[in-house]
Every structure is written in C-alpha cells, then in structure tokens.
Motif scaffolding. Structure first.
Motif, PDB file in Angstrom:
ATOM      1  N   LEU A  20      28.259  40.599  84.698  1.00 51.92           N
ATOM      2  CA  LEU A  20      28.796  40.877  86.032  1.00 51.92           C
ATOM      3  C   LEU A  20      30.200  40.301  86.198  1.00 51.92           C
ATOM      4  CD1 LEU A  20      25.659  40.256  88.310  1.00 51.92           C
ATOM      5  CD2 LEU A  20      26.717  42.457  87.774  1.00 51.92           C
ATOM      6  N   GLN A  21      30.403  39.106  85.674  1.00 52.39           N
ATOM      7  CA  GLN A  21      31.728  38.485  85.756  1.00 52.39           C
ATOM      8  C   GLN A  21      32.761  39.296  84.986  1.00 52.39           C
ATOM      9  OE1 GLN A  21      30.848  34.537  84.330  1.00 52.39           O
ATOM     10  NE2 GLN A  21      30.538  33.715  86.387  1.00 52.39           N
ATOM     11  N   ARG A  22      32.379  39.764  83.799  1.00 47.16           N
ATOM     12  CA  ARG A  22      33.324  40.550  82.996  1.00 47.16           C
ATOM     13  C   ARG A  22      33.586  41.920  83.612  1.00 47.16           C
ATOM     14  NH1 ARG A  22      31.163  41.709  78.368  1.00 47.16           N
ATOM     15  NH2 ARG A  22      29.303  40.412  78.230  1.00 47.16           N
ATOM     16  N   MET A  23      32.656  42.391  84.432  1.00 45.79           N
ATOM     17  CA  MET A  23      32.846  43.663  85.135  1.00 45.79           C
ATOM     18  C   MET A  23      33.519  43.465  86.497  1.00 45.79           C
ATOM     19  SD  MET A  23      29.195  45.550  84.312  1.00 45.79           S
ATOM     20  CE  MET A  23      29.654  47.070  85.151  1.00 45.79           C
ATOM     21  N   TYR A 124      11.878  53.563  88.713  1.00 49.72           N
ATOM     22  CA  TYR A 124      12.766  54.304  87.819  1.00 49.72           C
ATOM     23  C   TYR A 124      12.582  53.772  86.402  1.00 49.72           C
ATOM     24  CZ  TYR A 124      14.937  55.235  92.341  1.00 49.72           C
ATOM     25  OH  TYR A 124      15.152  55.589  93.651  1.00 49.72           O
ATOM     26  N   HIS A 125      12.956  54.606  85.438  1.00 45.74           N
ATOM     27  CA  HIS A 125      12.887  54.169  84.039  1.00 45.74           C
ATOM     28  C   HIS A 125      14.270  53.744  83.568  1.00 45.74           C
ATOM     29  CE1 HIS A 125      13.154  55.060  79.603  1.00 45.74           C
ATOM     30  NE2 HIS A 125      12.232  54.128  79.662  1.00 45.74           N
ATOM     31  N   LEU A 126      14.342  52.561  82.967  1.00 41.69           N
ATOM     32  CA  LEU A 126      15.604  52.061  82.420  1.00 41.69           C
ATOM     33  C   LEU A 126      15.295  51.142  81.241  1.00 41.69           C
ATOM     34  CD1 LEU A 126      18.735  51.836  82.761  1.00 41.69           C
ATOM     35  CD2 LEU A 126      18.292  49.750  84.084  1.00 41.69           C
ATOM     36  N   PRO A 127      15.744  51.494  80.031  1.00 43.05           N
ATOM     37  CA  PRO A 127      15.529  50.604  78.883  1.00 43.05           C
ATOM     38  C   PRO A 127      16.163  49.238  79.136  1.00 43.05           C
ATOM     39  CG  PRO A 127      16.267  52.767  78.159  1.00 43.05           C
ATOM     40  CD  PRO A 127      16.424  52.743  79.651  1.00 43.05           C
ATOM     41  N   LEU A 128      15.659  48.242  78.458  1.00 46.94           N
ATOM     42  CA  LEU A 128      16.215  46.900  78.596  1.00 46.94           C
ATOM     43  C   LEU A 128      17.612  46.842  77.985  1.00 46.94           C
ATOM     44  CD1 LEU A 128      13.078  44.734  77.748  1.00 46.94           C
ATOM     45  CD2 LEU A 128      14.126  45.086  79.991  1.00 46.94           C
ATOM     46  N   GLY A 129      18.369  45.855  78.405  1.00 53.66           N
ATOM     47  CA  GLY A 129      19.720  45.683  77.886  1.00 53.66           C
ATOM     48  C   GLY A 129      19.936  44.259  77.407  1.00 53.66           C
ATOM     49  N   ILE A 130      20.959  44.083  76.611  1.00 56.86           N
ATOM     50  CA  ILE A 130      21.292  42.754  76.089  1.00 56.86           C
ATOM     51  C   ILE A 130      22.800  42.527  76.215  1.00 56.86           C
ATOM     52  CG2 ILE A 130      19.375  42.237  74.535  1.00 56.86           C
ATOM     53  CD1 ILE A 130      22.503  44.071  73.389  1.00 56.86           C
ATOM     54  N   ASN A 131      23.191  41.282  76.055  1.00 57.46           N
ATOM     55  CA  ASN A 131      24.604  40.911  76.098  1.00 57.46           C
ATOM     56  C   ASN A 131      25.144  40.952  74.671  1.00 57.46           C
ATOM     57  OD1 ASN A 131      27.127  39.806  76.461  1.00 57.46           O
ATOM     58  ND2 ASN A 131      26.424  38.048  77.663  1.00 57.46           N
ATOM     59  N   GLY A 132      25.592  42.126  74.261  1.00 57.46           N
ATOM     60  CA  GLY A 132      26.052  42.304  72.890  1.00 57.46           C
ATOM     61  C   GLY A 132      27.262  41.457  72.554  1.00 57.46           C
ATOM     62  N   THR A 133      28.093  41.188  73.546  1.00 53.94           N
ATOM     63  CA  THR A 133      29.285  40.361  73.305  1.00 53.94           C
ATOM     64  C   THR A 133      28.888  38.955  72.880  1.00 53.94           C
ATOM     65  OG1 THR A 133      30.546  41.630  74.937  1.00 53.94           O
ATOM     66  CG2 THR A 133      31.387  39.446  74.344  1.00 53.94           C
ATOM     67  N   ARG A 134      27.922  38.378  73.588  1.00 54.38           N
ATOM     68  CA  ARG A 134      27.481  37.024  73.243  1.00 54.38           C
ATOM     69  C   ARG A 134      26.737  36.998  71.911  1.00 54.38           C
ATOM     70  NH1 ARG A 134      22.794  34.282  73.436  1.00 54.38           N
ATOM     71  NH2 ARG A 134      21.691  35.918  74.590  1.00 54.38           N
ATOM     72  N   LEU A 135      25.762  37.881  71.769  1.00 51.44           N
ATOM     73  CA  LEU A 135      24.926  37.867  70.571  1.00 51.44           C
ATOM     74  C   LEU A 135      25.715  38.230  69.314  1.00 51.44           C
ATOM     75  CD1 LEU A 135      21.752  39.541  72.088  1.00 51.44           C
ATOM     76  CD2 LEU A 135      21.933  37.181  71.299  1.00 51.44           C
ATOM     77  N   GLY A 136      26.584  39.217  69.445  1.00 50.74           N
ATOM     78  CA  GLY A 136      27.359  39.643  68.286  1.00 50.74           C
ATOM     79  C   GLY A 136      28.462  38.677  67.908  1.00 50.74           C
ATOM     80  N   GLY A 137      28.820  37.802  68.846  1.00 49.69           N
ATOM     81  CA  GLY A 137      29.923  36.876  68.592  1.00 49.69           C
ATOM     82  C   GLY A 137      29.498  35.492  68.148  1.00 49.69           C
ATOM     83  N   ILE A 138      28.209  35.300  67.878  1.00 47.17           N
ATOM     84  CA  ILE A 138      27.725  33.988  67.438  1.00 47.17           C
ATOM     85  C   ILE A 138      28.375  33.614  66.098  1.00 47.17           C
ATOM     86  CG2 ILE A 138      25.696  32.754  66.565  1.00 47.17           C
ATOM     87  CD1 ILE A 138      25.605  32.909  69.518  1.00 47.17           C
ATOM     88  N   GLU A 139      28.930  32.422  66.032  1.00 44.38           N
ATOM     89  CA  GLU A 139      29.571  31.957  64.794  1.00 44.38           C
ATOM     90  C   GLU A 139      28.550  31.266  63.899  1.00 44.38           C
ATOM     91  OE1 GLU A 139      32.950  29.574  65.665  1.00 44.38           O
ATOM     92  OE2 GLU A 139      34.048  31.190  66.691  1.00 44.38           O
ATOM     93  N   ILE A 140      28.646  31.541  62.602  1.00 43.54           N
ATOM     94  CA  ILE A 140      27.710  30.995  61.616  1.00 43.54           C
ATOM     95  C   ILE A 140      28.436  29.984  60.731  1.00 43.54           C
ATOM     96  CG2 ILE A 140      26.154  31.535  59.711  1.00 43.54           C
ATOM     97  CD1 ILE A 140      25.226  32.692  62.362  1.00 43.54           C
ATOM     98  N   SER A 141      27.888  28.780  60.651  1.00 45.61           N
ATOM     99  CA  SER A 141      28.471  27.736  59.804  1.00 45.61           C
ATOM    100  C   SER A 141      27.695  27.629  58.490  1.00 45.61           C
ATOM    101  CB  SER A 141      28.427  26.387  60.533  1.00 45.61           C
ATOM    102  OG  SER A 141      27.075  25.960  60.687  1.00 45.61           O
ATOM    103  N   ASP A 142      28.234  26.854  57.557  1.00 44.30           N
ATOM    104  CA  ASP A 142      27.527  26.623  56.292  1.00 44.30           C
ATOM    105  C   ASP A 142      26.198  25.913  56.540  1.00 44.30           C
ATOM    106  OD1 ASP A 142      29.549  27.814  54.863  1.00 44.30           O
ATOM    107  OD2 ASP A 142      30.594  25.935  54.419  1.00 44.30           O
TER     108      ASP A 142
END
Length: 313
Positions: A20-23, A124-142
């Motif tokens: 919502l903030q980003r929108m 009404y029918h509405l598939p669930l949604g996710i925050n792709g920006t957060r999940l896709g941007g997770i940084e992975i360390s060694d």
C-alpha cells in the motif's frame, strides 16, 4: 483512496502495508486482539469511533470478522476482507455475510461458489497474493548457504491432530466409518467429499456418544470435517517425507515432528519474514502437500516458495 486496516497480527499484514505504501495509498493500521469475533463491546465502540475520526473509503482486514462487518454496516462504510483460510471456520457467518457493505474475497473458487450458491452476492473469488519485491529481494550470505542448503525441505506442520482422542468415545461402527472416510479421501485428489458424508443425523449420533461421557459442548460438522482433513493431511505428509528421506537429505521446519520421521532432519521453526525465504531459495526442492480440505485454491505457502525463487514440486 484512504483505508482503515484492522491488524490481527497475521503473517501477511506487514506485506500488505508495504505494498500500500509503494502504491501511495494512505491508510491507518489498528492493532487489536479480538476477544470474540462476534461480540466485543470495547472494540465495537472504539473502532466505530475511529471510523468517524477521518474520511475512509473502506475498512480492510485479512480474513473476515463478523464484528467488523457489523460495525461497517452500522457506519455505512465498505468492508473489504481477503481470507487466506480454507475452509472457513467462522461461527454464524451467515448472520453478517449478506450485509451490502461487505466485499469478501476467497482464494478457493469452490468455497466461493458454495457461498455464492447460498445466495450471498457479497463474496468474490480472488487468488492469494504475495509481496514479490520483499521475497525476491532476500539477500543470501555464505552463512545462509551453509545453514539452509539441503536436497528437500518442507516448511509446515505435520498436523498431529487429536484424531485418536476424537474417535475414542465413539462406538466401533462410527470409528470404522470415519477411518474408512480417511482411507478413501487419501486416494482422491482435487475433490474433498467428506462434508457430503457427514449428515445431521450422524452428527447427532456422534454427539450422543460424547454426551454419555459428560461432554456437553457438541462437536460441530465443520469440526469433524476439519479433523478428518487434518488426519488425511497428516498421513500424506508423514508418508511423503518418510519415503523421500530414504533416498534424499530431507529437512522439516515446524513446531513438532513425528517419531516415524527418524531419518528426517527436524530443524524447528523459522521466521516467516527473515528465514523462511532463505529456506525456499536454498532448498533444491520444496514440497508442500496441501491441507486436504483446500479444494481448488493455491495456498499462501506455495506462492511464498515461488516468489522466493524456490523450486516447488
């Protein structure tokens, strides 16, 4: 547009606020733990007061709350709710669901059709949604790679339900009938038939057995159905993880494991926001046997896996 959000501290609340903030959609978030989803005088008074303090276009909540529906109907403001639970377990939902101010979104199309066929035009029918920006941007360390890399992961519960306790007071015929339902449902995918097999007459017979032992609170139809669904899911998950662990390195994240899963690495719980996406990303394969009573919807966990750039089988 300006929204008033009710926050019950569910998993997706922070993601919804982030989106919502980003929108650039303004909102106010109200955190409160309802004592009763139908009756809470303190909440009713203060939430009604908050609605009047500003000009809101709608009230929004993750999952449906009858008391909020009552408030919104009284204040003549739209109530938008988006459920990630299926099947619904909301007592007396029929009393409030028909309010014209309701806009209730369900992710399971079959469940949506159930209420639609009951005459409710507010669902009404509405598939669930996710925050792709957060999940896709997770940084992975060694360190993350050492900690989370594994052949196969399962994040979720084994559903060690109270099934045996549920059956204990029942006559042998009823026990056998329920066990037969479990066995039959195990072999059927894409269709949950249990609800059709539980009649009012049979429920009365079951509750008669419970009353004979001093249990006054009756078992409801949806309660028995949910218990059977969890037992079926329990067996499926135990079987799948057990078979896979004979060949692969399998890790289970959850609150509780099972003695039958001796070859499965039990790793306890993981944080939904900071750890779970790393598990999904670094597992070669993620498995997610769905709760049996979800008939046509894609559960949130499956979407979380994909948005985290994980492989879901």
């Amino acid at each position: 547009m300006k929204l008033l959000l009710y926050d019950a501290c569910v998993y997706t609340q922070n993601d919804i606020m982030d989106v919502l903030q980003r929108m650039h959609i303004p909102f106010r978030n109200i955190v409160y733990k309802l004592k009763d989803t139908e009756h809470d005088e303190f909440f009713f008074y203060h939430f009604s007061k908050i609605i009047k303090e500003d000009t809101y276009d709608a009230v929004f909540s993750v999952n449906y709350y009858p008391i909020i529906a009552q408030i919104c109907y009284k204040e003549n403001i739209k109530y938008i709710s988006w459920s990630y639970d299926s099947p619904l377990n909301i007592p007396n939902i029929e009393k409030t669901l028909g309010y014209a101010t309701n806009f209730f979104f369900l992710f399971d199309r079959i469940e949506y059709k159930k209420y639609k066929n009951m005459g409710f035009d507010t669902v009404y029918h509405l598939p669930l949604g996710i925050n792709g920006t957060r999940l896709g941007g997770i940084e992975i360390s060694d360190l993350d790679r050492k900690k989370y890399t594994v052949d196969i992961s399962f994040v979720g519960e084994i559903y060690d339900s109270l099934f045996s306790h549920l059956l204990a007071p029942l006559p042998e015929y009823d026990k056998g009938y329920i066990e037969a339902l479990v066995a039959a449902q195990l072999n059927i995918y894409g269709y949950f038939f249990i609800d059709e097999m539980i009649t009012d007459e049979w429920m009365e017979q079951i509750n008669k057995a419970y009353r004979s032992l001093g249990q006054e609170t009756p078992l409801k139809k949806h309660g028995l159905s949910a218990a059977i669904a969890k037992q079926v899911t329990h067996i499926e998950r135990i079987t799948l993880l057990g078979i896979l662990s004979e060949i692969f390195k399998v890790r289970h994240y959850g609150r509780k494991t099972d003695p039958l899963l001796s070859k499965v690495d039990f790793a306890g719980t993981v944080n939904y926001y900071t750890e779970m996406p790393k598990v999904f990303r670094l597992s070669k394969i993620n498995v997610n046997p769905t709760l049996k009573c979800i008939q046509s919807g894609i559960p949130l966990r499956a979407l979380d896996i994909l948005a985290s750039k994980g492989f879901l089988l």
